[in-house]
Design a protein around this motif. Structure first.
Motif: not given
Lengths: 253, 253, 253
Positions: B145-149
């Motif tokens: 999720v952090a990579q997506q954000v």
């Protein structure tokens, strides 16, 4: 000693100050036996300052709403002969702060300006490399410029630094001592301005009283510096204000 | 070590942050030799950020007035290539915060988002049981999720927790260590965001620099935890930031 | 013991409070295992209070904007049966505060008023020589007046002082002990109000629970007073709240 006299008199100091140092300022005033009250709503500041013994105006986190409160409170204080101290935090940093301070100085009779060299330079229109709310660096004869500012605004001026300078435009004092850590804890200058406001609530010659207060504050810094780390130093400033104002034994250089 | 480099460079960090942690943030920045300036008046923020080396936007006690200031300051910072850090405090808690953060992310190029898992979930639209400004609980692969954000907003993302996660969408680091007390003192996350802003003012690769800062911060937590009671721990965080940035001997796990 | 129960339950306490004590209040709530959230924007307070277990309204640095937030949040809390605590800081000092408190008490059902004798006098219309936000001096039978106020507003009343008095208009408790230094650190009363809000989030009889909380708070003051200087005392209040709520051994007078 003025700090003990403040404890005896317990003056109420109305502070319109910034939210960064509000807690430290309140505890610092309480530590010397003064009573702080923080209130910045336009609709109530006149009534609040009317029951106070001194007013502190500190522009650290000024906005258009609180500027109006500062001026209203200041005018009311003038009417009632309540002393007003101005701390022009970071006045050189933005046009908004410069105009705000100019407006305050035009509409309110200030009894004392407590500032650092960078703020003094801005007040006097001297070129200076300020840095936000820090003092910054430049070439200036603090003594001459402070006297000019004191004469121009008909007030006392205190410029704090490695040595503090106090003048009413004629009389002057240098106060040395203290510790450099004092400049590395947020709010120590702001608190000093508040304590100077409490000092102006005392009987007697303001210049002599402020000289004593500045001397005591250097002493506080010196004793507090037995702790050389910032967190403990901050706590110790409050401890030593408490201790000295309760009559701790005299300090000798 | 980045903290020592910050002390050497003494960057001015313009903080538009919440009044709960303003004092702790200012002292924490001072402890590592940075210069904090808190200013949130719409009329002055553009000028203030122009002299700063980094901008921190923290929505902890956001209101409609300060939201406008954040955006104005952020846009000006973008113009001047001054790095901007966003701390989306409690973004999942109210619609107002969600809309405010969406607006900030739309109008301002953010270089780094520093958040907790609950705030990350809200940013990514992942279902999560947040609790006010606390992280809360839920199921989420922080890494993904952090990579997506990070990709979506083209920025660095730091998610702090038992282990901290740092990514730019491609490169990534996990940082472990620290102490749970760090989550039980108000403002330690907010202060970290401010220190990350100071870190982005340094020369060199931002990811490597932030990795060092996060490692140092874990070390601060670890050393500070010699005091297991909250009041003393808070003080000790400032002490250890001060100590480490002054070159205290290397810490080994 | 209520403080341990608060730690177990971890209630979210929405605080609309003053910027002088916001940090100390947040850390004090965290020290007993509660979760503080400070939020005062009109547009979000209803949503924020909806996820909270209790609401604190503290008028210490009230302004017209935050007054509106207090009333909105209070009404929403009433709808949802979330307990509301009112701390009428310095209500006697200005007309603005008197009108604000009158409006709050008219529009919001308050479950508990936590005040000092001067504030009680103002609420009851008793002549009193208040001094800013300090209690001041006057002649008043606290017991009788507190019971009248409790009946008039159909709420619990706690009047703190050398001995604390707790009543619901019928049942009553006196709690003695503590230490005078508690009145000399800013925000100890404000923090107690916040802790009382957390207490009202617990199961069981509110009067008995509040009696336990007040007893524990006296105990905190007593233990903290091993440090007689203000800075260390403030820190120790947080330490002892932390310690007692984690089940430190029982204290005996």
């Amino acid at each position: 000693m003025t700090l003990s006299k403040i404890r005896e008199k317990n003056p109420l100091v109305h502070c319109i100050t910034n939210y960064v140092v509000a807690n430290f300022t309140a505890n610092g005033l309480l530590a010397i036996g003064a009573s702080p009250v923080m209130a910045d709503e336009v609709e109530e500041v006149e009534e609040m300052v009317s029951i106070a013994s001194a007013l502190l105006i500190n522009i650290g986190t000024l906005n258009t709403r609180t500027l109006e409160s500062m001026i209203k409170a200041g005018k009311k204080a003038n009417e009632l002969n309540i002393p007003v101290v101005l701390d022009p935090v970071g006045v050189g940093a933005t046009t908004f702060r410069q105009l705000a301070v100019a407006k305050i100085l035009k509409e309110v009779d200030i009894q004392l300006i407590r500032c650092n060299p960078g703020e003094l330079a801005s007040l006097a229109g001297v070129t200076w490399q300020a840095k936000g709310v820090d003092s910054g660096e430049g070439e200036m004869d603090v003594q001459t410029v402070a006297q000019q500012v004191a004469s121009k605004f008909d007030c006392l001026v205190i410029v704090t630094g490695e040595s503090d300078y106090l003048t009413n435009g004629e009389k002057e004092h240098w106060i040395s001592g203290g510790h450099v850590l004092m400049t590395q804890v947020t709010g120590t200058g702001c608190l000093l301005s508040a304590i100077c406001a409490a000092t102006l609530a005392l009987e007697g010659d303001p210049v002599s009283n402020l000289f004593e207060t500045l001397t005591d504050y250097k002493r506080v810094a010196d004793i507090a510096s037995e702790h050389l780390l910032l967190g403990s130093f901050q706590e110790n400033v409050l401890n030593e204000l408490h201790s000295i104002s309760r009559g701790a034994v005299e300090w000798t250089l």
